[in-house]
Design a protein around this motif. Structure first.
Motif, PDB file in Angstrom:
ATOM      1  N   PHE A  18     -68.824  53.316  54.165  1.00  0.00           N
ATOM      2  CA  PHE A  18     -69.803  52.430  53.543  1.00  0.00           C
ATOM      3  C   PHE A  18     -70.398  51.537  54.627  1.00  0.00           C
ATOM      4  CE2 PHE A  18     -66.474  53.316  50.436  1.00  0.00           C
ATOM      5  CZ  PHE A  18     -67.196  53.754  49.343  1.00  0.00           C
TER       6      PHE A  18
ATOM      7  N   PHE B  93     -78.533  49.967  53.176  1.00  0.00           N
ATOM      8  CA  PHE B  93     -77.160  50.428  52.952  1.00  0.00           C
ATOM      9  C   PHE B  93     -77.073  51.949  53.070  1.00  0.00           C
ATOM     10  CE2 PHE B  93     -77.322  46.298  51.024  1.00  0.00           C
ATOM     11  CZ  PHE B  93     -76.063  45.764  51.221  1.00  0.00           C
TER      12      PHE B  93
ATOM     13  N   SER C 117     -65.864  53.466  43.398  1.00  0.00           N
ATOM     14  CA  SER C 117     -65.298  53.155  44.715  1.00  0.00           C
ATOM     15  C   SER C 117     -64.582  51.814  44.684  1.00  0.00           C
ATOM     16  CB  SER C 117     -66.410  53.142  45.769  1.00  0.00           C
ATOM     17  OG  SER C 117     -67.030  54.404  45.880  1.00  0.00           O
TER      18      SER C 117
ATOM     19  N   PHE D 176     -68.134  47.142  51.455  1.00  0.00           N
ATOM     20  CA  PHE D 176     -69.211  46.889  52.404  1.00  0.00           C
ATOM     21  C   PHE D 176     -68.864  45.649  53.220  1.00  0.00           C
ATOM     22  CE2 PHE D 176     -72.036  49.215  49.328  1.00  0.00           C
ATOM     23  CZ  PHE D 176     -72.436  50.216  50.199  1.00  0.00           C
TER      24      PHE D 176
ATOM     25  N   VAL E 259     -74.088  55.364  52.629  1.00  0.00           N
ATOM     26  CA  VAL E 259     -72.773  55.882  52.246  1.00  0.00           C
ATOM     27  C   VAL E 259     -72.694  57.321  52.738  1.00  0.00           C
ATOM     28  CG1 VAL E 259     -71.148  56.375  50.386  1.00  0.00           C
ATOM     29  CG2 VAL E 259     -72.721  54.426  50.178  1.00  0.00           C
TER      30      VAL E 259
ATOM     31  N   LEU F 117     -70.607  53.452  43.216  1.00  0.00           N
ATOM     32  CA  LEU F 117     -70.210  52.152  43.768  1.00  0.00           C
ATOM     33  C   LEU F 117     -69.090  51.522  42.953  1.00  0.00           C
ATOM     34  CD1 LEU F 117     -73.731  50.703  44.685  1.00  0.00           C
ATOM     35  CD2 LEU F 117     -72.050  51.749  46.222  1.00  0.00           C
TER      36      LEU F 117
END
Length: 293
Positions: free
Chosen positions: A75, A47, A171, A121, A49, A168
């Motif tokens: 993301f 992942f 967000s 995501f 960001v 996270l």
């Protein structure tokens, strides 16, 4: 495909700054002479960001194009395609990039569960969100993580992990409140995004396309057209990808038996699940677990 964070840092010419194999954060200003000016079709298996403002950089994530001049947060889920082109580094604004694996977070979630928990995501579309409110908060969180990363220690590592978790969840809260807005430019892209969101929240990923069309209050034909136009893939392909993603995540990141995994992804017959899995991955579930775990 770049399988791990150290490999990406090496490709970006900043491997000497590596401090942890499951996490890294960088401030673009500090690496203007290191990072390549152009990136073409890069895929990573973790992942990412990215948050920027006033960066003269053109960015394409999958089929979404945008300029980093705007205050935005991106993301990226594993396997999404990234291309970038730096137009100028003069008067570069503020920007950060972090990369992490679910293992680093210690939330006890797999790749697939992380996609479910945090709806910004997506595997196929719309990773870019524009910052409207609380802009300072997002940049402050990034700067705090970056500051602690420079003075790397076990204590600071735990602080970084906590701030990443806060980022996270903040967000997610901001997305639900509308404080960060998706980069939709057309109705068909919005529908494609909503379709993917429905898949992630559905208990049975093998539901027919009619099921998702009904949830979105549109016809099956129109849903198929929108998804194809927005992603370049058929709706059926995306459904299959999510079943495989959930299955592989469970195989590698859980102790469930193959029978239990088959049932969880919608197969009452384990043999049928095995045939489906091998058709789309080239190996059986047991071989996949043995090879990659």
């Amino acid at each position: 495909m770049i399988d791990n964070i150290p490999s990406l840092l090496e490709e970006m010419n900043i491997s000497r700054f590596q401090k942890h194999k499951e996490f890294h954060i960088l401030k673009f200003k500090d690496h203007l002479d290191d990072i390549p000016m152009k990136t073409e079709s890069r895929q990573c298996d973790f992942f990412q960001v990215v948050i920027t403002k006033n960066h003269n950089v053109d960015v394409i994530v999958d089929n979404v194009s945008f300029s980093a001049m705007e205050e935005s947060i991106t993301f990226m889920a594993p396997k999404q395609m990234l291309s970038t082109g730096v137009n100028s580094i003069e008067n570069a604004g503020l920007g950060y990039m972090l990369m992490f694996t679910p293992k680093f977070l210690r939330l006890g979630v797999s790749d697939f569960e992380l996609l479910q928990k945090f709806p910004f995501f997506n595997s196929n579309y719309s990773p870019v969100y524009f910052l409207n409110e609380n802009k300072e908060l997002f940049f402050h969180i990034m700067e705090t993580m970056y500051h602690h990363f420079q003075s790397f220690s076990e204590d600071n590592l735990e602080i970084i992990r906590s701030y990443l978790t806060i980022l996270l969840f903040e967000s997610r809260k901001s997305l639900l409140k509308g404080s960060i807005k998706n980069s939709f430019t057309s109705r068909y892209k919005e529908i494609a995004f909503s379709f993917e969101k429905c898949i992630k929240t559905s208990d049975d990923k093998r539901m027919p396309l009619d099921f998702y069309a009904e949830k979105l209050n549109i016809s099956t034909v129109y849903l198929s057209e929108c998804v194809k136009k927005a992603t370049g893939k058929t709706a059926k392909q995306i459904l299959i990808e999510y079943v495989i993603l959930e299955a592989t995540s469970l195989l590698l990141q859980s102790t469930k038996t193959i029978d239990e995994i088959a049932e969880q992804v919608g197969y009452s017959n384990t043999s049928n699940f095995g045939l489906f899995f091998k058709k789309h991955t080239g190996v059986t579930p047991s071989a996949y677990r043995k090879t990659y775990k």
